[in-house]
Design a protein around this motif. Structure first.
Motif, PDB file in Angstrom:
ATOM      1  N   ALA A  19       0.831  -1.203   0.000  1.00 25.65           N
ATOM      2  CA  ALA A  19       0.000   0.000   0.000  1.00 25.65           C
ATOM      3  C   ALA A  19       0.869   1.259   0.000  1.00 25.65           C
ATOM      4  O   ALA A  19       0.581   2.240  -0.712  1.00 25.65           O
ATOM      5  CB  ALA A  19      -0.925  -0.018   1.220  1.00 25.65           C
ATOM      6  N   ASP A  20       1.970   1.250   0.751  1.00 22.01           N
ATOM      7  CA  ASP A  20       2.875   2.409   0.786  1.00 22.01           C
ATOM      8  C   ASP A  20       3.525   2.630  -0.577  1.00 22.01           C
ATOM      9  O   ASP A  20       3.672   3.789  -1.040  1.00 22.01           O
ATOM     10  CB  ASP A  20       3.952   2.194   1.852  1.00 22.01           C
ATOM     11  N   LEU A  21       3.928   1.515  -1.246  1.00 16.71           N
ATOM     12  CA  LEU A  21       4.559   1.639  -2.557  1.00 16.71           C
ATOM     13  C   LEU A  21       3.591   2.233  -3.582  1.00 16.71           C
ATOM     14  O   LEU A  21       3.964   3.106  -4.389  1.00 16.71           O
ATOM     15  CB  LEU A  21       5.060   0.278  -3.038  1.00 16.71           C
ATOM     16  N   ILE A  40       6.250  -2.805  -9.627  1.00 12.25           N
ATOM     17  CA  ILE A  40       6.115  -2.848  -8.170  1.00 12.25           C
ATOM     18  C   ILE A  40       5.536  -4.185  -7.719  1.00 12.25           C
ATOM     19  O   ILE A  40       6.014  -4.828  -6.775  1.00 12.25           O
ATOM     20  CB  ILE A  40       5.240  -1.678  -7.682  1.00 12.25           C
ATOM     21  N   LEU A  41       4.497  -4.618  -8.414  1.00  7.72           N
ATOM     22  CA  LEU A  41       3.851  -5.885  -8.045  1.00  7.72           C
ATOM     23  C   LEU A  41       4.795  -7.073  -8.244  1.00  7.72           C
ATOM     24  O   LEU A  41       4.794  -8.026  -7.456  1.00  7.72           O
ATOM     25  CB  LEU A  41       2.579  -6.088  -8.868  1.00  7.72           C
ATOM     26  N   GLU A  42       5.592  -7.026  -9.300  1.00  7.01           N
ATOM     27  CA  GLU A  42       6.521  -8.114  -9.563  1.00  7.01           C
ATOM     28  C   GLU A  42       7.516  -8.272  -8.418  1.00  7.01           C
ATOM     29  O   GLU A  42       7.789  -9.378  -7.946  1.00  7.01           O
ATOM     30  CB  GLU A  42       7.248  -7.863 -10.880  1.00  7.01           C
ATOM     31  N   GLY A  43       8.071  -7.142  -7.975  1.00  7.25           N
ATOM     32  CA  GLY A  43       9.017  -7.204  -6.864  1.00  7.25           C
ATOM     33  C   GLY A  43       8.355  -7.629  -5.565  1.00  7.25           C
ATOM     34  O   GLY A  43       8.928  -8.375  -4.767  1.00  7.25           O
ATOM     35  N   TRP A  44       7.117  -7.162  -5.366  1.00  7.95           N
ATOM     36  CA  TRP A  44       6.398  -7.480  -4.126  1.00  7.95           C
ATOM     37  C   TRP A  44       6.020  -8.966  -4.070  1.00  7.95           C
ATOM     38  O   TRP A  44       6.185  -9.616  -3.047  1.00  7.95           O
ATOM     39  CB  TRP A  44       5.147  -6.586  -4.053  1.00  7.95           C
ATOM     40  N   LEU A  45       5.537  -9.500  -5.180  1.00  6.76           N
ATOM     41  CA  LEU A  45       5.134 -10.916  -5.210  1.00  6.76           C
ATOM     42  C   LEU A  45       6.322 -11.857  -5.027  1.00  6.76           C
ATOM     43  O   LEU A  45       6.153 -12.992  -4.565  1.00  6.76           O
ATOM     44  CB  LEU A  45       4.414 -11.227  -6.524  1.00  6.76           C
ATOM     45  N   SER A  46       7.524 -11.404  -5.398  1.00  3.79           N
ATOM     46  CA  SER A  46       8.696 -12.264  -5.252  1.00  3.79           C
ATOM     47  C   SER A  46       9.004 -12.555  -3.783  1.00  3.79           C
ATOM     48  O   SER A  46       9.796 -13.451  -3.480  1.00  3.79           O
ATOM     49  CB  SER A  46       9.909 -11.611  -5.921  1.00  3.79           C
ATOM     50  N   ARG A  47       8.403 -11.774  -2.878  1.00  2.73           N
ATOM     51  CA  ARG A  47       8.614 -12.019  -1.452  1.00  2.73           C
ATOM     52  C   ARG A  47       7.822 -13.213  -0.943  1.00  2.73           C
ATOM     53  O   ARG A  47       8.057 -13.688   0.167  1.00  2.73           O
ATOM     54  CB  ARG A  47       8.216 -10.768  -0.658  1.00  2.73           C
TER      55      ARG A  47
END
Length: 268
Positions: A19-21, A40-47
């Motif tokens: 949400a902050d991103l 952004i979503l690609e990097g976030w989902l990799s977590r």
């Protein structure tokens, strides 16, 4: 009702970070540009990991004999607990259809009494028309890797009991013995011709660690019918203290022996 993510959990913290991103992207561009949002979503989902990590362990729960019979009319598969039963069923079918092969070369007009001989003769004459296969196979199930059960937890005990496995002998020539396995404990029950008795043997070498007490023993009660023949749950009772003349005699024997000088000083 809106869902409020919990920042104390990994998933809740990740959602707040996303949400902050996205808020930062909105402030910089006034919108959510597709390429930037995807990055952004690609990097976030990799977590995250979406793999199923259940530690499933295949467990053999028994064996069965698989009988497959086929002809131009169909293909049937049945399961049997032992080879002799499967062969007897197959021989019954063979004898009911014996007229189809009776009198052919090497085949008598009446089926042999021996099941194996009858089956071999029948299918030997029908190999281009029908056939069968008979073999044994493991019966398995996938279970979560077993955890050490706690004897004071009813749910743990129920799970361990439901996972108990019976290991049968494959046949009279099998060198093993029928055995039940539960929580690493092996219980053998069999007929012993040498002792001319029904024999029950408990092996504790592989018992789950959680069941072993500090002194290395396993709490156990063994019952035959209504009689308890072994119980190590409670310590053995202390020997009864003697009474009457036995108690008096024991007290006398425990008194110190005094020298003659000491007896004189005591007025003896």
């Amino acid at each position: 009702m809106p869902i409020k993510p919990d920042p104390a959990t990994p998933a809740g913290g990740a959602i707040i970070d996303l949400a902050d991103l996205m808020d930062g992207l909105q402030e910089r561009t006034g919108e959510w540009p597709g390429a930037d949002a995807v990055s952004i979503l690609e990097g976030w989902l990799s977590r995250f990991s979406f793999a199923v990590e259940e530690n499933l362990t295949p467990q053999v729960t028994g064996r069965a004999w698989v009988l497959r019979q086929w002809n131009r009319h169909g293909d049937d598969v049945t399961l049997w607990s032992d080879e002799a039963s499967a062969l007897a069923s197959l021989a019954q079918h063979v004898r009911s259809a014996w007229d189809d092969v009776a009198g052919e070369e090497g085949v008598p007009f009446r089926p042999p009494a021996d099941d194996r001989t009858a089956v071999d003769l029948f299918y030997g004459s029908r190999e281009d028309i029908e056939g069968y296969s008979l073999y044994d196979a493991d019966i398995s199930r996938c279970v979560l890797a077993p955890r050490n059960p706690c004897l004071s937890d009813a749910e743990d005990c129920a799970e361990a009991n439901s996972a108990a496995v019976f290991h049968a002998m494959r046949g009279p020539d099998d060198e093993g013995l029928p055995c039940m396995e539960i929580a690493g404990i092996l219980v053998f029950a069999y007929l012993d011709a040498d002792r001319e008795a029904v024999r029950v043997s408990v092996h504790l070498d592989t018992t789950d660690e959680q069941l072993v007490r500090a002194d290395g023993t396993v709490p156990m009660v063994v019952e035959v019918g209504d009689a308890t023949v072994f119980d190590n749950l409670t310590p053995a009772p202390a020997p009864a203290q003697p009474t009457g003349w036995k108690a008096r005699f024991r007290r006398l024997t425990r008194r110190p022996v005094l020298s003659g000088d000491a007896q004189w000083r005591q007025g003896g």
